[in-house]
Scaffold this active site. Structure first.
Site, short mmCIF file in Angstrom:
data_model
loop_
_atom_site.label_atom_id
_atom_site.label_comp_id
_atom_site.label_asym_id
_atom_site.label_seq_id
_atom_site.Cartn_x
_atom_site.Cartn_y
_atom_site.Cartn_z
N ASP A 153 0.84 -1.19 0.00
CA ASP A 153 0.00 0.00 0.00
C ASP A 153 0.89 1.25 0.00
OD1 ASP A 153 -2.32 1.57 0.19
OD2 ASP A 153 -2.14 1.64 2.37
N GLU A 209 28.72 1.46 4.61
CA GLU A 209 28.47 0.04 4.85
C GLU A 209 28.39 -0.69 3.52
OE1 GLU A 209 24.56 -1.30 5.95
OE2 GLU A 209 24.44 -0.85 3.83
N CYS A 232 24.98 3.31 9.67
CA CYS A 232 24.80 4.64 9.07
C CYS A 232 25.65 5.72 9.71
CB CYS A 232 23.33 5.05 9.14
SG CYS A 232 22.23 3.92 8.31
N ARG A 288 10.30 -3.13 15.13
CA ARG A 288 9.99 -2.04 16.06
C ARG A 288 11.14 -1.75 17.02
NH1 ARG A 288 4.80 -0.41 16.19
NH2 ARG A 288 5.08 0.52 18.21
N THR A 296 14.02 -1.15 16.29
CA THR A 296 14.91 -0.12 15.75
C THR A 296 14.53 1.28 16.22
OG1 THR A 296 13.58 0.04 13.76
CG2 THR A 296 15.49 -1.38 13.65
N HIS A 330 20.11 12.04 11.76
CA HIS A 330 20.10 10.94 10.80
C HIS A 330 18.66 10.70 10.33
CE1 HIS A 330 20.76 7.30 8.71
NE2 HIS A 330 20.11 6.56 9.58
N LYS A 351 9.87 10.36 9.18
CA LYS A 351 9.24 10.59 10.46
C LYS A 351 10.21 10.69 11.65
CE LYS A 351 4.53 9.78 11.28
NZ LYS A 351 3.38 8.93 11.12
N ASN A 380 17.06 7.11 2.39
CA ASN A 380 18.09 7.01 3.42
C ASN A 380 19.41 6.65 2.76
OD1 ASN A 380 19.73 6.48 5.59
ND2 ASN A 380 18.57 4.73 6.34
N SER A 388 23.22 1.98 13.61
CA SER A 388 22.77 0.81 14.35
C SER A 388 23.95 0.09 14.94
CB SER A 388 22.00 -0.12 13.42
OG SER A 388 20.85 0.53 12.96
#
Ligand code: ZN
Lengths: 348, 131
Positions: free
Chosen positions: A28, A80, A112, A199, A201, A234, A239, A266, A296
């Site tokens: 979607d 990376e 990142c 989630r 993350t 970053h 959002k 990103n 991360s």
């Protein structure tokens, strides 16, 4: 005083829209566009990689710095997606710029955050007096597994910063690092695509480290959010940086000049560094800019820069980041995109 | 096919477009020469090629040499650089039907080809439309 003497960006011309990816996987599109605030992302051409984009971004930085490249004593590439598993990216970059042979070179890896790590080390080597000029680059041609949420955001781009002591475009007022061992995202050796913790993350990873770094550097500098003119976080999606900004007390006006992710995607190691090049493109003398990366694994590097009046003399010696983002675009269909990103297995 | 040692020897030209110039003749040589063939001058000075130029002529390669097979079809053009040097190179990031003689191009650092999946990656300059 130490700081940035030249900065440069590179964004490839190809784009793919969220709708084009969603169509293939029966996903979607409106929910990705609204949920993640993503519209389209950059895609490298088949003959581009972290090295080629690092060279182009660094040449732009060199044009603004207007220095003899042989005086660059340190060259660090954070990514990376280094093209070789063993041979360094930095050697090709240093050779292409003409910085060899008296040059310290290393490739950085920290998801990142690798780009700001290279910047952090290059800046501090200049500060220590070990080198006259140091170059730190963040670049990635990141891949998401086909159909995975990451495929909508994983993009390509590079940003380069040359640090020195004279003719600064921005003084480095403060640096800070915040890091814990948090396994939110990883890619094991020989695995093509990374694994992420869904989630997981969010709160214990991105938000904890970005707010930790922001609060830490503000305290160290004795500053409040309203003392900064611009802030760059970053940008794994649209959002997260807006939410973390609000949480910390920053306004949208402080964030938006460096918020490129809705049209760029990103760019991993290039993400917050490209936010900085885009902000420097429009900043005025005296403006203070806060930069906070996130990688991360997990950690954040933080910097506060203060722009000087020298920036007006060098700004237009190389292309501006927003111009590269908004002009000369080439939209791809999913099939071309899959071919460009080597997602199609061919006979040997 | 380029061996690593030959590729390595050509790095100053492939990566940095290093050329040399005979000042009395006002001529640029790429790759660099030891002696100017026009006047016999041995004191040629080092220079680097201009970054931008105009497309003089081009063709589309559909049956390429083996190391370029994944890239075909692709465009190869002769470009007159702003310093007068004429160079042959690939023109990329441009649809074939948008190419025309006289169009402005600039050099960009790109992968030329991989030597298999485990060999070296060869880099160098290609032409892209001017920004
Ligand atoms: Zn001569």
């Amino acid at each position: 005083m130490e700081g940035i003497v030249g900065y440069g960006a590179y964004i490839p011309r190809n784009r793919i829209k969220v709708e084009e990816i969603a169509k293939v996987w029966g996903a979607d599109a409106p929910s990705y566009k609204k949920g993640l605030m993503l519209e389209e992302k950059s895609v490298p051409s088949p003959d581009q990689d972290t090295i080629t984009m690092s060279v182009e971004a660094s040449k732009n930085a060199l044009k603004r710095a207007n220095i003899d490249p042989v005086k660059i004593g340190a060259v660090y590439v954070g990514s990376e997606s280094h093209p070789y598993a063993v041979k360094p990216s930095g050697t090709v970059l240093a050779e292409a710029l003409g910085a060899t042979p008296e040059c310290h070179t290393a490739d950085f890896e920290f998801a990142c955050k690798a780009g700001t790590e290279g910047m952090f080390v290059a800046l501090n080597l200049v500060k220590a007096g070990a080198v006259e000029f140091g170059l730190g680059v963040g670049a990635d041609t990141s891949q998401g597994a086909p159909g995975d949420a990451l495929e909508y955001s994983a993009a390509a781009g590079a940003a380069a910063f040359i640090f020195g002591r004279e003719n600064l475009v921005a003084r480095a007022l403060e640096t800070y690092a915040f890091m814990t061992d948090t396994p939110d995202f990883r890619r094991r050796e020989n695995k093509y695509y990374p694994q992420h913790g869904g989630r997981f993350t969010g709160d214990p990873a991105y938000f904890k480290h970005v707010t930790g770094a922001a609060r830490g550097i503000l305290e160290k500098a004795g500053a409040e959010p309203q003392d900064l003119d611009y802030v760059i976080f970053h940008q794994p999606n649209g959002k997260f940086p807006l939410r973390v900004g609000k949480l910390l007390g920053f306004s949208k006006e402080q964030i938006l000049p460096g918020w490129l992710v809705n049209k760029l995607g990103n760019t991993y190691s290039g993400s917050s560094p490209l936010g900085l090049t885009s902000t420097l493109d429009i900043a005025k003398a005296g403006d203070k800019i806060l930069l906070i990366s996130y990688g991360s694994g997990a950690g954040s590097d933080a910097f506060i820069f203060e722009v000087t009046d020298h920036i007006d003399k060098v700004r237009d010696l190389a292309p501006r980041t927003r111009d590269m983002l908004d002009n000369n675009k080439n939209y791809l269909e999913y099939g071309e995109y899959a071919k460009f990103r080597h997602k199609i297995r061919k006979a040997d | 096919m380029s061996t690593p040692s030959r590729y390595w020897r050509e790095i100053p030209q492939r990566y940095r477009k290093e050329a040399n110039r005979c000042a009395p003749c006002d001529l640029i040589y790429f790759p660099p020469r030891l002696i100017c063939p026009e006047c016999g001058n041995r004191a040629l000075e080092k220079t680097v090629l201009a970054e931008k130029g105009s497309l003089m002529t081009y063709t589309i390669i559909r049956v390429p040499p083996s190391q370029f097979k994944d890239q075909a079809p692709y465009a190869v053009g002769i470009v007159e650089m702003d310093d007068g040097v004429k160079l042959t190179g690939q023109v990329v990031d441009c649809e074939f039907d948008k190419m025309h003689t006289g169009m402005r191009l600039q050099m960009e650092f790109r992968k030329m080809y991989d030597v298999g999946h485990s060999g070296i990656i060869c880099y160098g300059y290609k032409f892209v439309p001017e920004y």
